[in-house]
Design a protein around this motif. Structure first.
Motif, PDB file in Angstrom:
ATOM      1  N   GLU A  44       7.581  13.580   4.730  1.00  0.00           N
ATOM      2  CA  GLU A  44       7.091  12.208   4.716  1.00  0.00           C
ATOM      3  C   GLU A  44       8.279  11.237   4.707  1.00  0.00           C
ATOM      4  O   GLU A  44       9.380  11.563   4.268  1.00  0.00           O
ATOM      5  CB  GLU A  44       6.219  11.969   3.488  1.00  0.00           C
ATOM      6  N   ARG A  45       8.010  10.034   5.181  1.00  0.00           N
ATOM      7  CA  ARG A  45       9.018   8.994   5.131  1.00  0.00           C
ATOM      8  C   ARG A  45       9.331   8.667   3.675  1.00  0.00           C
ATOM      9  O   ARG A  45       8.427   8.561   2.848  1.00  0.00           O
ATOM     10  CB  ARG A  45       8.526   7.756   5.875  1.00  0.00           C
ATOM     11  N   GLU A  46      10.613   8.490   3.370  1.00  0.00           N
ATOM     12  CA  GLU A  46      10.991   8.214   1.996  1.00  0.00           C
ATOM     13  C   GLU A  46      11.923   7.004   1.922  1.00  0.00           C
ATOM     14  O   GLU A  46      12.674   6.705   2.853  1.00  0.00           O
ATOM     15  CB  GLU A  46      11.683   9.427   1.365  1.00  0.00           C
ATOM     16  N   PHE A  47      11.871   6.359   0.784  1.00  0.00           N
ATOM     17  CA  PHE A  47      12.713   5.210   0.511  1.00  0.00           C
ATOM     18  C   PHE A  47      14.165   5.648   0.338  1.00  0.00           C
ATOM     19  O   PHE A  47      14.446   6.678  -0.267  1.00  0.00           O
ATOM     20  CB  PHE A  47      12.221   4.510  -0.761  1.00  0.00           C
ATOM     21  N   VAL A  48      15.091   4.837   0.857  1.00  0.00           N
ATOM     22  CA  VAL A  48      16.514   5.113   0.692  1.00  0.00           C
ATOM     23  C   VAL A  48      17.188   4.000  -0.107  1.00  0.00           C
ATOM     24  O   VAL A  48      17.817   4.251  -1.130  1.00  0.00           O
ATOM     25  CB  VAL A  48      17.216   5.263   2.058  1.00  0.00           C
ATOM     26  N   ALA A  49      17.060   2.772   0.376  1.00  0.00           N
ATOM     27  CA  ALA A  49      17.740   1.651  -0.271  1.00  0.00           C
ATOM     28  C   ALA A  49      17.063   0.349   0.125  1.00  0.00           C
ATOM     29  O   ALA A  49      16.377   0.284   1.147  1.00  0.00           O
ATOM     30  CB  ALA A  49      19.222   1.610   0.123  1.00  0.00           C
ATOM     31  N   ALA A  50      17.253  -0.681  -0.701  1.00  0.00           N
ATOM     32  CA  ALA A  50      16.689  -1.987  -0.401  1.00  0.00           C
ATOM     33  C   ALA A  50      17.600  -3.067  -0.955  1.00  0.00           C
ATOM     34  O   ALA A  50      18.412  -2.816  -1.858  1.00  0.00           O
ATOM     35  CB  ALA A  50      15.279  -2.119  -0.972  1.00  0.00           C
ATOM     36  N   ILE A  51      17.433  -4.267  -0.417  1.00  0.00           N
ATOM     37  CA  ILE A  51      18.273  -5.391  -0.831  1.00  0.00           C
ATOM     38  C   ILE A  51      17.438  -6.659  -0.788  1.00  0.00           C
ATOM     39  O   ILE A  51      16.616  -6.853   0.118  1.00  0.00           O
ATOM     40  CB  ILE A  51      19.517  -5.489   0.075  1.00  0.00           C
ATOM     41  N   THR A  52      17.632  -7.512  -1.778  1.00  0.00           N
ATOM     42  CA  THR A  52      16.920  -8.774  -1.796  1.00  0.00           C
ATOM     43  C   THR A  52      17.477  -9.724  -0.747  1.00  0.00           C
ATOM     44  O   THR A  52      18.544  -9.470  -0.164  1.00  0.00           O
ATOM     45  CB  THR A  52      17.018  -9.421  -3.181  1.00  0.00           C
ATOM     46  N   TRP A  53      16.770 -10.836  -0.516  1.00  0.00           N
ATOM     47  CA  TRP A  53      17.190 -11.765   0.533  1.00  0.00           C
ATOM     48  C   TRP A  53      18.610 -12.263   0.300  1.00  0.00           C
ATOM     49  O   TRP A  53      19.414 -12.365   1.195  1.00  0.00           O
ATOM     50  CB  TRP A  53      16.233 -12.949   0.589  1.00  0.00           C
ATOM     51  N   SER A  54      18.930 -12.573  -0.958  1.00  0.00           N
ATOM     52  CA  SER A  54      20.244 -13.114  -1.274  1.00  0.00           C
ATOM     53  C   SER A  54      21.329 -12.050  -1.262  1.00  0.00           C
ATOM     54  O   SER A  54      22.518 -12.363  -1.217  1.00  0.00           O
ATOM     55  CB  SER A  54      20.219 -13.778  -2.643  1.00  0.00           C
ATOM     56  N   ASN A 102       6.036 -12.047  -1.184  1.00  0.00           N
ATOM     57  CA  ASN A 102       6.694 -12.789  -2.249  1.00  0.00           C
ATOM     58  C   ASN A 102       5.797 -12.813  -3.470  1.00  0.00           C
ATOM     59  O   ASN A 102       4.781 -13.500  -3.463  1.00  0.00           O
ATOM     60  CB  ASN A 102       7.006 -14.212  -1.779  1.00  0.00           C
ATOM     61  N   PRO A 103       6.114 -12.065  -4.512  1.00  0.00           N
ATOM     62  CA  PRO A 103       7.320 -11.244  -4.597  1.00  0.00           C
ATOM     63  C   PRO A 103       7.102  -9.839  -4.034  1.00  0.00           C
ATOM     64  O   PRO A 103       5.970  -9.421  -3.836  1.00  0.00           O
ATOM     65  CB  PRO A 103       7.537 -11.165  -6.109  1.00  0.00           C
ATOM     66  N   VAL A 104       8.179  -9.150  -3.784  1.00  0.00           N
ATOM     67  CA  VAL A 104       8.124  -7.734  -3.484  1.00  0.00           C
ATOM     68  C   VAL A 104       8.178  -7.004  -4.821  1.00  0.00           C
ATOM     69  O   VAL A 104       9.104  -7.176  -5.592  1.00  0.00           O
ATOM     70  CB  VAL A 104       9.300  -7.304  -2.589  1.00  0.00           C
ATOM     71  N   LEU A 105       7.167  -6.200  -5.115  1.00  0.00           N
ATOM     72  CA  LEU A 105       7.040  -5.664  -6.467  1.00  0.00           C
ATOM     73  C   LEU A 105       8.059  -4.566  -6.770  1.00  0.00           C
ATOM     74  O   LEU A 105       8.711  -4.594  -7.803  1.00  0.00           O
ATOM     75  CB  LEU A 105       5.619  -5.168  -6.689  1.00  0.00           C
ATOM     76  N   THR A 106       8.176  -3.589  -5.903  1.00  0.00           N
ATOM     77  CA  THR A 106       9.048  -2.464  -6.219  1.00  0.00           C
ATOM     78  C   THR A 106      10.207  -2.315  -5.238  1.00  0.00           C
ATOM     79  O   THR A 106      11.219  -1.748  -5.587  1.00  0.00           O
ATOM     80  CB  THR A 106       8.260  -1.136  -6.220  1.00  0.00           C
ATOM     81  N   HIS A 107      10.055  -2.760  -4.023  1.00  0.00           N
ATOM     82  CA  HIS A 107      11.014  -2.603  -2.924  1.00  0.00           C
ATOM     83  C   HIS A 107      11.102  -1.168  -2.429  1.00  0.00           C
ATOM     84  O   HIS A 107      11.853  -0.889  -1.503  1.00  0.00           O
ATOM     85  CB  HIS A 107      12.427  -3.070  -3.323  1.00  0.00           C
ATOM     86  N   ARG A 108      10.374  -0.255  -3.052  1.00  0.00           N
ATOM     87  CA  ARG A 108      10.525   1.168  -2.759  1.00  0.00           C
ATOM     88  C   ARG A 108       9.347   1.772  -2.002  1.00  0.00           C
ATOM     89  O   ARG A 108       9.406   2.937  -1.617  1.00  0.00           O
ATOM     90  CB  ARG A 108      10.707   1.923  -4.075  1.00  0.00           C
ATOM     91  N   ARG A 109       8.296   1.016  -1.774  1.00  0.00           N
ATOM     92  CA  ARG A 109       7.090   1.537  -1.133  1.00  0.00           C
ATOM     93  C   ARG A 109       7.003   1.026   0.298  1.00  0.00           C
ATOM     94  O   ARG A 109       7.150  -0.172   0.543  1.00  0.00           O
ATOM     95  CB  ARG A 109       5.852   1.087  -1.901  1.00  0.00           C
ATOM     96  N   ASP A 110       6.708   1.917   1.214  1.00  0.00           N
ATOM     97  CA  ASP A 110       6.723   1.484   2.613  1.00  0.00           C
ATOM     98  C   ASP A 110       5.642   0.447   2.899  1.00  0.00           C
ATOM     99  O   ASP A 110       5.803  -0.380   3.803  1.00  0.00           O
ATOM    100  CB  ASP A 110       6.626   2.668   3.573  1.00  0.00           C
ATOM    101  N   TYR A 111       4.565   0.450   2.110  1.00  0.00           N
ATOM    102  CA  TYR A 111       3.493  -0.511   2.375  1.00  0.00           C
ATOM    103  C   TYR A 111       3.887  -1.939   1.983  1.00  0.00           C
ATOM    104  O   TYR A 111       3.164  -2.891   2.279  1.00  0.00           O
ATOM    105  CB  TYR A 111       2.190  -0.112   1.686  1.00  0.00           C
ATOM    106  N   GLU A 112       5.012  -2.102   1.327  1.00  0.00           N
ATOM    107  CA  GLU A 112       5.488  -3.434   0.966  1.00  0.00           C
ATOM    108  C   GLU A 112       6.234  -4.096   2.127  1.00  0.00           C
ATOM    109  O   GLU A 112       6.620  -5.262   2.031  1.00  0.00           O
ATOM    110  CB  GLU A 112       6.417  -3.356  -0.243  1.00  0.00           C
ATOM    111  N   TYR A 113       6.448  -3.355   3.201  1.00  0.00           N
ATOM    112  CA  TYR A 113       7.211  -3.856   4.336  1.00  0.00           C
ATOM    113  C   TYR A 113       6.299  -4.073   5.543  1.00  0.00           C
ATOM    114  O   TYR A 113       5.405  -3.266   5.816  1.00  0.00           O
ATOM    115  CB  TYR A 113       8.343  -2.885   4.666  1.00  0.00           C
ATOM    116  N   ASP A 114       6.545  -5.169   6.238  1.00  0.00           N
ATOM    117  CA  ASP A 114       5.657  -5.577   7.318  1.00  0.00           C
ATOM    118  C   ASP A 114       6.215  -5.306   8.710  1.00  0.00           C
ATOM    119  O   ASP A 114       5.451  -5.193   9.666  1.00  0.00           O
ATOM    120  CB  ASP A 114       5.363  -7.082   7.191  1.00  0.00           C
ATOM    121  N   TYR A 115       7.522  -5.265   8.839  1.00  0.00           N
ATOM    122  CA  TYR A 115       8.153  -5.060  10.144  1.00  0.00           C
ATOM    123  C   TYR A 115       9.104  -3.869  10.055  1.00  0.00           C
ATOM    124  O   TYR A 115       9.808  -3.703   9.051  1.00  0.00           O
ATOM    125  CB  TYR A 115       8.932  -6.311  10.580  1.00  0.00           C
TER     126      TYR A 115
END
Length: 126
Positions: A44-54, A102-115
């Protein structure tokens, strides 16, 4: 709409390094939290890393902490994933993703991303 294009993948020996880039275009004026995910064959697809807008806060999955670094250059609408000390188990297709939530709750779940980008292959040989 936001378009994401990854680049920088390739074949590398274990212990080597790669830098992935994700260039965003389209509706990018407001900036987005961004993430990197990966999918290995048969997994399955898995989370690797994420970064906030700033860029002020980053998140990593445990298996890449200390080896991978996510960063961004908002002037270039580009997010990077610096990968060091690569291991064969890092072999996967790597995808970047942008979230409009806004806000992104965990940044780690693929369903939190739209593009999502189309992905770039990373292969680490032993």
């Amino acid at each position: 709409q936001v378009q994401l294009v990854e680049s920088g993948g390739g074949l590398v020996q274990a212990g080597g390094s790669l830098r992935l880039s994700c260039a965003a275009s389209g509706r990018t004026s407001s900036g987005f939290p961004m993430g990197w995910f990966r999918q290995a064959p048969g997994k399955e697809r898995e989370f690797v890393a994420a970064i906030t807008w700033s860029g002020g806060v980053t998140y990593y999955t445990d298996s890449v902490k200390g080896r991978f670094t996510i960063s961004r250059d908002n002037a270039k609408n580009t997010v990077y994933l610096h990968m060091n000390t690569l291991k064969p188990e890092d072999t996967a297709v790597y995808y970047c993703a942008a979230s409009t939530r806004n806000p992104v709750l965990t940044h780690r779940r693929d369903y939190e991303y739209d593009y999502w980008g189309q992905g770039t292959q990373v292969t680490v040989s032993s």
